[in-house]
Design an enzyme around this catalytic site. Structure first.
Site, PDB file in Angstrom:
ATOM      1  N   GLU A 298      10.520  -3.093   8.467  1.00  0.00           N
ATOM      2  CA  GLU A 298       9.389  -3.683   9.193  1.00  0.00           C
ATOM      3  C   GLU A 298       8.720  -4.665   8.257  1.00  0.00           C
ATOM      4  O   GLU A 298       8.474  -4.341   7.084  1.00  0.00           O
ATOM      5  CB  GLU A 298       8.373  -2.599   9.548  1.00  0.00           C
ATOM      6  CG  GLU A 298       8.661  -1.874  10.805  1.00  0.00           C
ATOM      7  CD  GLU A 298       7.575  -0.842  11.067  1.00  0.00           C
ATOM      8  OE1 GLU A 298       6.429  -1.007  10.619  1.00  0.00           O
ATOM      9  OE2 GLU A 298       7.913   0.150  11.713  1.00  0.00           O
TER      10      GLU A 298
ATOM     11  N   ARG B  99       0.817  -1.214   0.000  1.00  0.00           N
ATOM     12  CA  ARG B  99       0.000   0.000   0.000  1.00  0.00           C
ATOM     13  C   ARG B  99       0.855   1.272   0.000  1.00  0.00           C
ATOM     14  O   ARG B  99       0.387   2.325  -0.384  1.00  0.00           O
ATOM     15  CB  ARG B  99      -0.991   0.015   1.157  1.00  0.00           C
ATOM     16  CG  ARG B  99      -0.366   0.219   2.504  1.00  0.00           C
ATOM     17  CD  ARG B  99      -1.423   0.428   3.565  1.00  0.00           C
ATOM     18  NE  ARG B  99      -2.145  -0.796   3.866  1.00  0.00           N
ATOM     19  CZ  ARG B  99      -2.756  -1.018   5.027  1.00  0.00           C
ATOM     20  NH1 ARG B  99      -2.751  -0.077   5.960  1.00  0.00           N
ATOM     21  NH2 ARG B  99      -3.379  -2.135   5.258  1.00  0.00           N
TER      22      ARG B  99
ATOM     23  N   GLU C  43      11.076  -4.336  20.164  1.00  0.00           N
ATOM     24  CA  GLU C  43      10.544  -2.973  20.095  1.00  0.00           C
ATOM     25  C   GLU C  43       9.251  -2.971  20.900  1.00  0.00           C
ATOM     26  O   GLU C  43       8.291  -3.679  20.569  1.00  0.00           O
ATOM     27  CB  GLU C  43      10.274  -2.548  18.643  1.00  0.00           C
ATOM     28  CG  GLU C  43       9.677  -1.142  18.589  1.00  0.00           C
ATOM     29  CD  GLU C  43       9.502  -0.596  17.171  1.00  0.00           C
ATOM     30  OE1 GLU C  43      10.235  -1.021  16.251  1.00  0.00           O
ATOM     31  OE2 GLU C  43       8.609   0.252  16.995  1.00  0.00           O
TER      32      GLU C  43
END
Ligand code: PXP
Length: 250
Positions: free
Chosen positions: A70, A49, A151
């Site tokens: 990521e 996207r 994280e």
């Protein structure tokens, strides 16, 4: 001193709105680098996207600072990561309907998958971070599957509706960071951080890296990305100095 990872996905979101060539996230990354970013973060989503493989290839060739990818554990994306070899990957859950990454990984229920993937990434010289909620079960599971880095999801802190709830979420993050370090892991943090709420996170977590996207890209529309990054770096620097005074070993 806490480092700043700048997530530039939303520059690509704007480009994809017209499926054209501008604004180019690679240019944004170079300007963020000039503003003092320590890490560039991009999320290659399965539905593409925003960030495209072309962006990833060019970023790998052009930026001098660390590249953090990521990604989900989808086999197609894993293969791309192995062939492109970013410095670091952050594994995140991914659902097509979500507007942004919603919760942390459930490492506890997929230990074998994570153990195997982390081993393969390590063999390829890629550092792996697991994006998790600051929950003891997820932290302990991350250590068990061999993670060297986590994280911690700061979304619940960032979205807390009252000051009291925000403090409670901050305490939860601090406990999570302590437990992760006790278990021998390094601690990053991110999600929902802004110029207004980043200070306490810097002071309480003494994280290696904070990963910030939406707020920096939003500010960049008004002041330019180099300046927006400089301003966030300045904030992190000031609060890191305070943290060192409060906790000299932090
Ligand atoms: N960290 C992770 C793992 C994320 O998925 C995101 C969003 O892509 C961020 C940090 C940055 O979040 P935000 O855009 O809210 O700063």
């Amino acid at each position: 001193m806490t480092n700043l990872g700048v997530n530039i996905d939303h520059v690509a979101t704007l480009r994809q709105a017209r499926k054209t060539y501008e604004p180019d996230p690679v240019t944004a990354a170079l300007m963020a680098e000039q503003g003092g970013a320590d890490v560039i973060t991009v999320h290659l989503r399965e539905d593409r996207r925003h960030i495209q493989e072309r962006d990833l290839r060019l970023l790998k060739e052009t930026i001098f600072i660390k590249l953090n990818l990521e990604m989900s554990t989808a086999p197609e994306i894993v293969e791309i990561a192995f062939s492109l070899k970013p410095n670091q990957v952050t594994l995140v859950p991914e659902r097509r309907q979500e507007v942004t990454t919603e919760g942390g990984l459930d490492v506890a229920v997929q230990k074998d998958t994570f153990k195997d993937l982390i081993k393969r990434f390590k063999e390829n010289g890629i550092l792996v971070s697991l994006f998790i909620d600051p929950e003891p079960l997820q932290i302990r599971s991350s250590e068990e599957v061999g993670a060297e880095l986590v994280e911690l999801h700061t979304g619940a802190y960032a979205n807390a509706p009252t000051g009291g709830l925000r403090l409670a979420q901050l305490a939860r993050l601090r406990q999570g960071a302590l437990l992760a370090r006790e278990r021998g892991m390094l601690v990053n943090a991110g999600h929902g951080l802004t110029y207004h709420n980043v200070g306490p996170v810097v002071e309480e977590l003494c994280a290696e890296e904070l990963h910030i996207g939406h707020s920096i890209v939003s500010r960049a529309i008004f002041v330019g990305i180099k300046r927006a990054v400089e301003e966030m770096k300045e904030l992190i620097y000031r609060h890191s100095l305070l943290a060192e005074r409060i906790n000299p070993k932090g």
